[in-house]
Design an enzyme around this catalytic site. Sequence first.
Site, PDB file in Angstrom:
ATOM      1  N   HIS A  22      37.285 -34.731  -5.856  1.00 51.14           N
ATOM      2  CA  HIS A  22      36.117 -34.004  -6.345  1.00 51.14           C
ATOM      3  C   HIS A  22      35.374 -33.333  -5.186  1.00 51.14           C
ATOM      4  O   HIS A  22      35.106 -33.965  -4.176  1.00 51.14           O
ATOM      5  CB  HIS A  22      35.183 -34.962  -7.078  1.00 51.14           C
ATOM      6  CG  HIS A  22      33.961 -34.318  -7.600  1.00 51.14           C
ATOM      7  ND1 HIS A  22      32.711 -34.800  -7.315  1.00 51.14           N
ATOM      8  CD2 HIS A  22      33.779 -33.214  -8.362  1.00 51.14           C
ATOM      9  CE1 HIS A  22      31.808 -34.027  -7.900  1.00 51.14           C
ATOM     10  NE2 HIS A  22      32.435 -33.059  -8.536  1.00 51.14           N
ATOM     11  N   ASP A  64      34.562 -27.574 -10.414  1.00 49.18           N
ATOM     12  CA  ASP A  64      33.409 -28.471 -10.288  1.00 49.18           C
ATOM     13  C   ASP A  64      32.276 -28.016 -11.199  1.00 49.18           C
ATOM     14  O   ASP A  64      31.748 -26.918 -11.048  1.00 49.18           O
ATOM     15  CB  ASP A  64      32.944 -28.507  -8.833  1.00 49.18           C
ATOM     16  CG  ASP A  64      31.981 -29.640  -8.539  1.00 49.18           C
ATOM     17  OD1 ASP A  64      31.337 -30.151  -9.486  1.00 49.18           O
ATOM     18  OD2 ASP A  64      31.862 -30.012  -7.364  1.00 49.18           O
ATOM     19  N   TYR A 113      35.383 -17.086   6.253  1.00 48.58           N
ATOM     20  CA  TYR A 113      36.421 -17.579   7.169  1.00 48.58           C
ATOM     21  C   TYR A 113      36.102 -19.002   7.644  1.00 48.58           C
ATOM     22  O   TYR A 113      36.995 -19.863   7.690  1.00 48.58           O
ATOM     23  CB  TYR A 113      36.556 -16.671   8.395  1.00 48.58           C
ATOM     24  CG  TYR A 113      37.195 -15.327   8.142  1.00 48.58           C
ATOM     25  CD1 TYR A 113      38.206 -15.159   7.215  1.00 48.58           C
ATOM     26  CD2 TYR A 113      36.794 -14.214   8.867  1.00 48.58           C
ATOM     27  CE1 TYR A 113      38.787 -13.930   7.002  1.00 48.58           C
ATOM     28  CE2 TYR A 113      37.368 -12.974   8.670  1.00 48.58           C
ATOM     29  CZ  TYR A 113      38.365 -12.831   7.736  1.00 48.58           C
ATOM     30  OH  TYR A 113      38.945 -11.612   7.531  1.00 48.58           O
TER      31      TYR A 113
END
Length: 142
Positions: A22, A64, A113
């Site tokens: 999770h 999520d 990034y």
Amino acid sequence: MLNGIPKIISPELLKILMEMGHSDEIVLADGNFPAASHAQRLIRCDGHPIPELLDAILQLFPLDQYVEYPVALMQVVPGDNTKTPIWAEYKQIIEHRAGLAEPFEEVERFSFYERAKQAYAIISTGEGALYANLILKKGVIK
């Protein structure tokens, strides 16, 4: 091969998806993304477009539900006139598979990034669309 697993999901990718917990994140990277130099774990899916992989992954992978935006897109650099029609395709897939109408946050390029470097894994694809990179945050299996 197994029943119920989309054929585009390789054994290596399936293993990574199963290992993730999770709130772990996975990056789907377009062909221009520096995946090899940024990845803790690199999965090669050369020749495959991101929408096809996204659709397959979301058949197995919950997003999520406890965060405002479980999907991050790389923001278009200010002044760049590049259009991002692939984002509408992503939205359609995510709405169909996860039932989320507004799942995206846009993350500035260099921040994206840095976040990608912390991701559990990066999937390097053959996607040719510009600004096609996205990060998925894993949810809870119920």
